[in-house]
Design a protein around this motif. Structure first.
Motif, short mmCIF file in Angstrom:
data_model
loop_
_atom_site.label_atom_id
_atom_site.label_comp_id
_atom_site.label_asym_id
_atom_site.label_seq_id
_atom_site.Cartn_x
_atom_site.Cartn_y
_atom_site.Cartn_z
N SER A 98 -11.78 -18.22 1.93
CA SER A 98 -10.41 -17.98 1.49
C SER A 98 -10.29 -16.62 0.81
N PHE A 99 -11.41 -16.14 0.25
CA PHE A 99 -11.38 -14.78 -0.28
C PHE A 99 -11.06 -13.78 0.82
N SER A 100 -11.67 -13.98 2.00
CA SER A 100 -11.45 -13.06 3.10
C SER A 100 -9.99 -13.09 3.56
N TYR A 101 -9.39 -14.26 3.57
CA TYR A 101 -8.01 -14.39 4.01
C TYR A 101 -7.02 -13.94 2.94
N LEU A 102 -7.30 -14.29 1.68
CA LEU A 102 -6.34 -14.03 0.61
C LEU A 102 -6.81 -12.93 -0.34
N GLY A 103 -8.07 -13.02 -0.81
CA GLY A 103 -8.57 -12.06 -1.77
C GLY A 103 -8.69 -10.66 -1.20
N ALA A 104 -9.13 -10.54 0.06
CA ALA A 104 -9.23 -9.21 0.68
C ALA A 104 -7.85 -8.57 0.79
N ALA A 105 -6.87 -9.37 1.17
CA ALA A 105 -5.50 -8.86 1.22
C ALA A 105 -5.02 -8.48 -0.18
N GLY A 106 -5.39 -9.32 -1.17
CA GLY A 106 -4.99 -9.04 -2.55
C GLY A 106 -5.60 -7.76 -3.08
N TRP A 107 -6.89 -7.54 -2.78
CA TRP A 107 -7.52 -6.30 -3.24
C TRP A 107 -7.00 -5.11 -2.46
N GLY A 108 -6.72 -5.29 -1.17
CA GLY A 108 -6.10 -4.20 -0.42
C GLY A 108 -4.76 -3.82 -1.04
N TYR A 109 -4.04 -4.84 -1.48
CA TYR A 109 -2.72 -4.63 -2.12
C TYR A 109 -2.88 -3.94 -3.47
N PRO A 132 -7.02 -8.60 7.21
CA PRO A 132 -6.35 -8.90 5.94
C PRO A 132 -6.32 -7.70 4.99
N MET A 133 -7.31 -6.83 5.06
CA MET A 133 -7.29 -5.64 4.22
C MET A 133 -6.09 -4.75 4.55
N LEU A 134 -5.88 -4.52 5.84
CA LEU A 134 -4.74 -3.71 6.27
C LEU A 134 -3.41 -4.40 5.97
N LEU A 135 -3.38 -5.72 6.18
CA LEU A 135 -2.14 -6.45 5.92
C LEU A 135 -1.80 -6.46 4.43
N GLY A 136 -2.83 -6.45 3.59
CA GLY A 136 -2.57 -6.35 2.16
C GLY A 136 -1.88 -5.05 1.81
N MET A 137 -2.30 -3.96 2.45
CA MET A 137 -1.65 -2.67 2.20
C MET A 137 -0.27 -2.60 2.85
N ALA A 138 -0.09 -3.32 3.97
CA ALA A 138 1.24 -3.40 4.57
C ALA A 138 2.22 -4.10 3.63
N ALA A 139 1.71 -5.08 2.88
CA ALA A 139 2.58 -5.82 1.96
C ALA A 139 3.10 -4.95 0.82
N LEU A 140 2.46 -3.82 0.57
CA LEU A 140 2.95 -2.90 -0.46
C LEU A 140 4.38 -2.47 -0.19
N PHE A 141 4.73 -2.36 1.09
CA PHE A 141 6.06 -1.90 1.46
C PHE A 141 7.04 -3.06 1.64
N VAL A 142 6.52 -4.22 2.00
CA VAL A 142 7.40 -5.36 2.32
C VAL A 142 7.69 -6.21 1.08
N VAL A 143 6.66 -6.48 0.27
CA VAL A 143 6.83 -7.31 -0.93
C VAL A 143 6.24 -6.59 -2.14
N PRO A 144 6.82 -5.48 -2.56
CA PRO A 144 6.28 -4.73 -3.70
C PRO A 144 6.43 -5.51 -5.00
#
Length: 508
Positions: free
Chosen positions: A65-76, A295-307
């Motif tokens: 779950s870290f890979s799915y959620l935490g990696a996105a969170g750290w990317g964010y 998920p790393m890239l999607l976390g950074m994509a979320a910077l623009f969608v859900v800041p």
């Protein structure tokens, strides 16, 4: 209506998961009163898993779950520093190519089922296995807590808030505990197949859908990322994180060594039917790391969608992208993939804790010695309950929990790896180093001085650990052990015609 649809899809898959685990062990429990159905069958799959099952099982342990959620969170939150995950896992598989067969051969020869067995046998001290079991449990509980937190976030999010986080945490605990008590390692391997299919399919879809839906393709997305968020693309990443190049190198190095003696990794090693399975597995596992970039890239994509997500909310970055834009049934399917990424590793972590205690701690009590599997299953429930309690009382972000586990577990490296390769290492030296290493890492973590001097606190502690172990070993008297080297040290060799009955009897 959306909540009902998504949770129904999720519920169906959870029932299927439990059923698959039960099917995996059907007909194997109690076979002949020997290994089948005993502790070895439950904890290491009867040492009979082939290349495919070992690959998906160990990939399941790595992709959590870290890979799915935490990696996105750290990317964010930070950006580039999260790439340490890809670095250490890939390097760890290379180390495992050598270490895995060595540990497998040692355990098979002496009928052992985990690292606690190994250190107890190496130093001929049963109490040492119990000590390592207690210490390893302390550092594994945060990882179980990580998986409960991750799955709880998934359940609550895909229910569109209809299920509170507290209830979602309990659901995660209940499903996984029931699953692992019944099915053991073999059931986890079977469910890993379903998990891998779901993960590959959903991440493949999201890798195309998110950039296309929100940015009209990768070109505009990456252009906007470079132009507006360039700080996320270099070390130390966004903000005053302290996660620079030195931290990245030391963390990748430390974790790549630690992962090969992590109790769950060793459980995967010992489940293999031969050493060649582990060698092939080490060559193919790095390919799975490609999925981590999504998920790393999607976390950074979320910077623009859900800041504006802060703290633990950043773990929701990936799901925030899909919950409001995809139909409920697809949200449920993605939620299943993320939940299975929690269930498989959490099941193995709980199973390993149960095995360590059943084999190395409770077996020292005469009344429990002949009921090791039952004792281990009881410990699974207790360990899961403790992790659930920690989830309610001491929540933390997913990556922080992962780092604490690895930095603490790294302190077992001299005792386990050095001890199995170098006979001169004494019991006093190994224990002294371990005490110093654990003390140093706890001091840094609990005083919030990690990183320290720009590097991973765990590697500073490991350096102190190793220095003390060597100093005490050379300064003290040589230990007298009449056993030959082949009975004490680990070697990457086995003729395949050993005394099977002796190994089975010792493992059961």
């Amino acid at each position: 209506m959306n909540a009902a649809v998504a949770t129904s899809v999720f519920g169906v898959f959870m029932v299927a998961t439990v059923a698959l685990g039960l099917f995996a062990v059907r007909g194997r429990r109690g076979r002949g009163g020997g290994e089948g159905g005993g502790l070895a069958e439950w904890s290491v799959g009867g040492r009979s898993l082939g290349t495919v099952f070992i690959w998906v099982l160990m990939a399941g342990e790595g992709y959590t779950s870290f890979s799915y959620l935490g990696a996105a969170g750290w990317g964010y939150n930070y950006g580039a520093p999260v790439l340490y995950v890809v670095a250490y896992m890939s390097c760890g598989y290379a180390v495992g190519y050598v270490v895995g067969p060595m540990l497998w051969a040692y355990a098979r020869k002496h009928g052992l089922v985990g690292i606690t067995d190994m250190v107890a046998h190496r130093f001929a001290r049963p109490w040492l296995g119990a000590l390592v079991a207690v210490l390893a449990t302390v550092f594994l509980l945060p990882y179980i807590q990580l998986q409960i937190t991750g799955m709880g976030v998934v359940v609550s999010t895909i229910s569109y808030g209809a299920i509170s986080l507290n209830w979602a945490y309990f659901i995660a605990f209940a499903v996984t505990t029931g699953f692992v008590v019944v099915s053991g390692l073999r059931g986890s391997a079977w469910v890993s197949v379903l998990k891998d299919v779901m993960v590959i399919a959903t991440l493949g879809f999201l890798a195309v859908y998110v950039p296309t839906h929100y940015f009209d393709g990768y070109g505009p997305f990456l252009d906007r990322l470079v132009t507006e968020k360039s700080e996320w693309l270099t070390f130390p990443g966004h903000g005053d994180s302290g996660l620079g190049q030195a931290w990245f190198i030391t963390t990748s190095f430390l974790n790549s060594l630690t992962v090969v003696i992590f109790p769950t990794t060793v459980a995967g090693y010992l489940g293999a039917k031969n050493a060649d399975v582990l060698r092939r597995n080490a060559m193919w596992l790095p390919a799975y790391n490609v999925l981590l970039f999504v998920p790393m890239l999607l976390g950074m994509a979320a910077l623009f969608v859900v800041p504006g997500l802060v703290g633990a909310e950043s773990n929701l970055a990936l799901f925030k992208l899909v919950v409001d834009s995809l139909p409920a049934w697809s949200v449920g399917v993605i939620g299943v993939a993320a939940a299975l990424s929690s269930i498989v590793p959490m099941a193995v972590f709980m199973l390993v804790i149960g095995t360590m205690w059943g084999r190395s701690v409770l077996s020292l009590v005469p009344r429990w010695e002949q009921r090791q599997k039952g004792a281990a299953q009881v410990v699974v429930v207790i360990a899961g309950s403790l992790a659930l309690l920690l989830t309610y009382t001491a929540p933390n972000t997913l990556v922080r929990l992962s780092l604490i586990s690895y930095e603490g577990m790294a302190q077992l490296l001299p005792m386990v790896l050095l001890g199995l390769m170098w006979r001169r290492l004494t019991l006093l030296g190994a224990v002294s180093g371990l005490v110093v290493g654990v003390g140093v890492v706890c001091g840094f973590v609990f005083t919030e001085n990690d990183p320290v001097w720009g590097v991973n606190a765990g590697i500073v502690a490991l350096g102190a650990n190793l220095a003390v172990a060597l100093a005490v070993t050379y300064a003290g008297p040589r230990e007298h052990d009449e056993r030959p080297d082949e009975d004490v040290l680990a070697r990457d060799e086995i003729d395949g015609t050993g005394d099977e009955e002796r190994a089975v009897a010792a493992a059961g």
